[in-house]
Design a protein around this motif. Structure first.
Motif, PDB file in Angstrom:
ATOM      1  N   LEU A 131       0.819  -1.217   0.000  1.00 17.52           N
ATOM      2  CA  LEU A 131       0.000   0.000   0.000  1.00 17.52           C
ATOM      3  C   LEU A 131       0.850   1.263   0.000  1.00 17.52           C
ATOM      4  O   LEU A 131       0.424   2.305  -0.514  1.00 17.52           O
ATOM      5  N   SER A 132       2.049   1.180   0.585  1.00 14.14           N
ATOM      6  CA  SER A 132       2.884   2.373   0.664  1.00 14.14           C
ATOM      7  C   SER A 132       3.390   2.825  -0.702  1.00 14.14           C
ATOM      8  O   SER A 132       3.795   3.979  -0.863  1.00 14.14           O
ATOM      9  N   PHE A 133       3.400   1.931  -1.688  1.00 16.28           N
ATOM     10  CA  PHE A 133       3.893   2.282  -3.021  1.00 16.28           C
ATOM     11  C   PHE A 133       2.778   2.702  -3.978  1.00 16.28           C
ATOM     12  O   PHE A 133       3.055   3.051  -5.129  1.00 16.28           O
ATOM     13  N   PHE A 134       1.538   2.661  -3.508  1.00 12.43           N
ATOM     14  CA  PHE A 134       0.416   3.026  -4.366  1.00 12.43           C
ATOM     15  C   PHE A 134      -0.436   4.072  -3.662  1.00 12.43           C
ATOM     16  O   PHE A 134      -0.452   4.156  -2.427  1.00 12.43           O
ATOM     17  N   PHE A 138       0.838   3.998  -9.147  1.00  5.94           N
ATOM     18  CA  PHE A 138       2.104   3.719  -8.480  1.00  5.94           C
ATOM     19  C   PHE A 138       2.827   5.037  -8.211  1.00  5.94           C
ATOM     20  O   PHE A 138       3.069   5.826  -9.125  1.00  5.94           O
ATOM     21  N   VAL A 139       3.191   5.257  -6.926  1.00  7.52           N
ATOM     22  CA  VAL A 139       3.831   6.517  -6.557  1.00  7.52           C
ATOM     23  C   VAL A 139       5.260   6.314  -6.065  1.00  7.52           C
ATOM     24  O   VAL A 139       5.932   7.286  -5.714  1.00  7.52           O
ATOM     25  N   GLY A 140       5.722   5.062  -6.036  1.00  7.70           N
ATOM     26  CA  GLY A 140       7.097   4.810  -5.623  1.00  7.70           C
ATOM     27  C   GLY A 140       7.342   5.187  -4.177  1.00  7.70           C
ATOM     28  O   GLY A 140       6.581   4.825  -3.275  1.00  7.70           O
ATOM     29  N   LEU A 141       8.393   5.962  -3.963  1.00  8.74           N
ATOM     30  CA  LEU A 141       8.796   6.358  -2.606  1.00  8.74           C
ATOM     31  C   LEU A 141       8.210   7.703  -2.190  1.00  8.74           C
ATOM     32  O   LEU A 141       8.674   8.290  -1.210  1.00  8.74           O
ATOM     33  N   SER A 193      -1.969   5.241   1.833  1.00  9.62           N
ATOM     34  CA  SER A 193      -0.579   5.133   1.395  1.00  9.62           C
ATOM     35  C   SER A 193       0.360   5.791   2.399  1.00  9.62           C
ATOM     36  O   SER A 193       1.403   5.232   2.763  1.00  9.62           O
ATOM     37  N   LEU A 194      -0.012   6.972   2.884  1.00 11.97           N
ATOM     38  CA  LEU A 194       0.803   7.665   3.877  1.00 11.97           C
ATOM     39  C   LEU A 194       0.829   6.893   5.188  1.00 11.97           C
ATOM     40  O   LEU A 194       1.886   6.765   5.830  1.00 11.97           O
TER      41      LEU A 194
END
Length: 328
Positions: A63-66, A82-85, A293-294
């Motif tokens: 979930l942290s990468f999306f 997809f938001v990566g880092l 995600s955050l």
């Protein structure tokens, strides 16, 4: 008449018996049964490890990468991209999250020594026989741990709130003004709740470890002229070092997840906001801002900090034990 003589042939050394082919097969079968028994006994552990740790951690990392995004200035259909880092960068540059880490670090610096030293001191007193009615003393010290954390926080919230607290009224009669939820006292007040709830439990852990100390060692120290304090500090305490390390690690892990006490106390103190600790930051991101995600990225960062600190404590104690063995 012819006499027949039977000569006795002397018995020679016994011939070596050829190894049976069943020997290796029997050993292999026994080994398979042993491995099968180990597998059956370890299966519940691995099932719990998979369901309550590995799957949640993997889900949080995923979930942290999306993130959910709405193209077209927010008017388009929501989609997962997809938001990566990006979420990790947002967490690690957020001053409120970093402030929460600092708050928890200060909380651990106060809480951890008091918890370990206080629980060990109580266990040593009970083991020395100074306390009378030992069973009732253990029950009285352990009883607060049986109170659920939310109930304990509500009890202390009542005692900390001005206007309804009998403790504050008692101080007021002595012309003393005490604000338990002020800017300089809010963390010690939270530490007090945690100590009240968990001191007795860790005392029982230390007391059980002290019962395993050989009585001959204690008697020998008394014969050598050691007093009660010296026996407790220089004889008993080193022998329960493993229990001290275990309690310290578990207390550290629990302290890093600080949530219940400040969440309830925030209803009466402006000093505690919705992002007071990392756990509260995660809760606020997930359920108040619906930014999963955050929240997942913050959870992974908190997990990494917990693992790193636990590993550091373990390595430090291992090196200290090795240095002590070399000194002997």
């Amino acid at each position: 008449m012819t006499a027949t003589t039977h000569e006795r042939v002397p018995a020679g050394p016994p011939r070596a018996v050829a190894p049976s082919a069943a020997g290796p097969r029997a050993r292999k079968a026994a080994e398979r049964r042993r491995l099968a028994a180990c597998g059956v006994l370890m299966t519940p552990f691995f099932v719990l490890l998979l369901t309550v740790f590995l799957i949640p951690v993997g889900t949080a990392v995923y979930l942290s990468f999306f993130s959910d995004d709405q193209p077209g200035l927010g008017f388009g259909p929501e989609r997962t991209v997809f938001v990566g880092l990006r979420s990790y960068a947002a967490v690690l540059t957020d001053p409120t999250f970093l402030g929460g880490l600092g708050t928890v670090a200060l909380y651990c610096l106060i809480y951890l020594p008091l918890m370990v030293a206080g629980a060990l001191a109580l266990a040593l007193l009970l083991d020395s026989g100074v306390a009378r009615l030992r069973a009732f003393a253990q029950l009285g010290l352990f009883l607060p741990h049986a109170v659920p954390g939310i109930i304990a926080a509500l009890i202390w919230l009542y005692l900390y709130t001005p206007g309804i607290s009998p403790v504050i009224d008692l101080f007021a009669r002595a012309d003393l003004t005490v604000d338990f939820l002020g800017v300089h006292t809010v963390i010690p007040s939270i530490v007090n709740i945690a100590l009240w709830s968990n001191l007795g439990y860790n005392m029982v852990v230390f007391y059980a470890a002290l019962q395993a100390v050989p009585r001959e060692v204690i008697e020998a120290s008394v014969v050598d002229g050691a007093g009660p304090v010296r026996t407790a500090l220089q004889v008993k305490t080193p022998l329960v070092r493993a229990s001290i390390v275990m309690v310290a690690i578990f207390t550290l892990i629990w302290a890093l997840q600080l949530f219940t006490e400040p969440m309830l106390l925030s209803q009466s103190s402006p000093m505690i906001n919705s992002r007071f600790s990392p756990s509260m930051y995660i809760y606020d991101a997930a359920f108040n801002r619906t930014n999963y995600s955050l929240a997942a990225a913050a959870s992974v960062v908190l997990l990494a900090c917990t693992i790193a600190l636990s590993y550091g404590v373990t390595r430090f104690t291992s090196r200290a034990d090795a240095a002590g063995e070399e000194a002997r």
